[in-house]
Write an enzyme that holds these catalytic residues in place. Structure first.
Site, short mmCIF file in Angstrom:
data_model
loop_
_atom_site.label_atom_id
_atom_site.label_comp_id
_atom_site.label_asym_id
_atom_site.label_seq_id
_atom_site.Cartn_x
_atom_site.Cartn_y
_atom_site.Cartn_z
N LYS A 1 0.83 -1.22 0.00
CA LYS A 1 0.00 0.00 0.00
C LYS A 1 0.86 1.26 0.00
O LYS A 1 0.63 2.18 -0.76
CB LYS A 1 -0.93 0.04 1.23
CG LYS A 1 -1.82 -1.16 1.40
CD LYS A 1 -2.77 -1.02 2.58
CE LYS A 1 -2.09 -0.96 3.93
NZ LYS A 1 -1.44 -2.23 4.36
N ARG B 1 -9.18 1.06 9.21
CA ARG B 1 -8.80 -0.30 9.58
C ARG B 1 -9.89 -0.97 10.41
O ARG B 1 -9.72 -2.12 10.80
CB ARG B 1 -7.51 -0.26 10.40
CG ARG B 1 -6.22 -0.53 9.60
CD ARG B 1 -5.07 -0.34 10.57
NE ARG B 1 -3.88 -1.05 10.26
CZ ARG B 1 -2.80 -0.51 9.67
NH1 ARG B 1 -2.82 0.72 9.24
NH2 ARG B 1 -1.71 -1.22 9.53
N ARG C 1 11.87 -0.84 11.02
CA ARG C 1 10.74 -0.53 11.91
C ARG C 1 10.73 -1.51 13.07
O ARG C 1 10.91 -2.71 12.86
CB ARG C 1 9.43 -0.64 11.13
CG ARG C 1 9.16 0.58 10.28
CD ARG C 1 7.96 0.43 9.40
NE ARG C 1 6.77 -0.11 10.06
CZ ARG C 1 5.57 -0.17 9.50
NH1 ARG C 1 5.40 0.30 8.27
NH2 ARG C 1 4.55 -0.67 10.14
P1 AMP Z 1 1.26 0.74 9.08
O1 AMP Z 1 2.42 1.64 8.83
O2 AMP Z 1 0.05 1.11 8.28
O3 AMP Z 1 1.63 -0.72 8.95
O4 AMP Z 1 0.85 0.95 10.62
C1 AMP Z 1 1.75 0.67 11.66
C2 AMP Z 1 0.99 0.55 12.98
O5 AMP Z 1 0.37 1.81 13.28
C3 AMP Z 1 -0.15 -0.45 13.00
O6 AMP Z 1 0.30 -1.78 13.28
C4 AMP Z 1 -1.03 0.11 14.12
O7 AMP Z 1 -0.47 -0.15 15.39
C5 AMP Z 1 -0.91 1.62 13.87
N1 AMP Z 1 -1.94 2.11 12.91
C6 AMP Z 1 -1.71 2.65 11.69
N2 AMP Z 1 -2.87 3.00 11.09
C7 AMP Z 1 -3.86 2.66 11.98
C8 AMP Z 1 -5.27 2.74 11.93
N3 AMP Z 1 -5.93 3.23 10.87
N4 AMP Z 1 -5.96 2.30 13.02
C9 AMP Z 1 -5.33 1.81 14.10
N5 AMP Z 1 -4.00 1.67 14.20
C10 AMP Z 1 -3.26 2.10 13.14
#
Ligand code: AMP
Length: 213
Positions: free
Chosen positions: A13, A86, A159
């Site tokens: 994404k 999400r 990360r």
């Molecule tokens: P990502 O970079 O999209 O993989 O997000 C990393 C982490 O941020 C996720 O594993 C969640 O802990 C948090 N996170 C990001 N976007 C959301 C969202 N829309 N709702 C809840 N937690 C989020």
């Protein structure tokens, strides 16, 4: 045009959203990036989110919906929602945020992927600490080991949530809370499915053909 990119962690994404931003002048709204920035700055949101993110669980709907609300007007020519919504609550919050601005979603693009392959994709990824260029231990190493191809920096980062145990929790969160919002968008006739296991260029081409249709 406002679109959502939906798919489990590591589906691509972020990569595709960054390309769309570069090529089409749309704006990538990634709640993950916004939260990482808040953690790095030590803001009150960052302090709350840090441990939740490190565990691979979801940050509260109120926090992430507020972050999107703050940035939506900066993407008035078109937003790419990356990692948001999400949960069903977030999907409903997004409906309201868009309706308040007379905007509506054009497409929800689901990147269909093989979860086991994703664990390999995610646990091997790292990026340049200086310019953010993305690399992978097996699939995309820097041309000269230890030196960023783009800016020449020798510093790289990973990360903290890209380890296998946390990735498994993130996948489980996706299956339990995020995948179930697809029917909500299916009823609206918005869902387009593409093969997220194809090459980055082929996925980009499939997205382009949806946006140009
Ligand atoms: P990502 O970079 O999209 O993989 O997000 C990393 C982490 O941020 C996720 O594993 C969640 O802990 C948090 N996170 C990001 N976007 C959301 C969202 N829309 N709702 C809840 N937690 C989020």
């Amino acid at each position: 045009m406002d679109i959502i990119l939906l798919g489990p962690p590591g589906a691509g994404k972020g990569t595709q959203a960054a390309r769309l931003q570069q090529n089409r002048g749309m704006i990538q709204l990634s709640t993950g990036d916004m939260l990482r920035e808040a953690v790095a700055k030590g803001t009150p949101v960052g302090v709350k989110a840090k441990a939740v993110m490190e565990a691979g669980e979801l940050v509260s709907d109120a926090i992430v919906s507020a972050l999107i609300g703050e940035r939506l007007d900066s993407a008035s020519d078109g937003a790419i929602f990356d990692g948001f919504p999400r949960t069903q609550h977030q999907a409903e919050a997004l409906e309201m945020l868009l309706a308040d601005r007379d905007r509506n979603l054009a497409h929800v693009i689901e990147l269909v992927v093989d979860e086991e392959a994703l664990v390999d994709r995610i646990t091997g990824r790292f990026s340049c600490a200086q310019c953010g260029a993305n690399y992978h231990d097996r699939f995309h190493r820097p041309k000269v080991d230890g030196t960023c191809d783009v800016c020449g920096s020798h510093e790289f980062k990973r990360r903290p949530d890209d380890n296998e145990a946390t990735v498994r929790t993130r996948m489980a969160e996706y299956r339990a809370k995020t995948a179930p919002i697809l029917p909500f968008y299916e009823e609206k006739g918005l869902v387009r499915r593409i093969d997220g296991m194809a090459s980055v260029d082929d996925v980009a081409a499939a997205i382009d053909s949806i946006l140009d249709s």
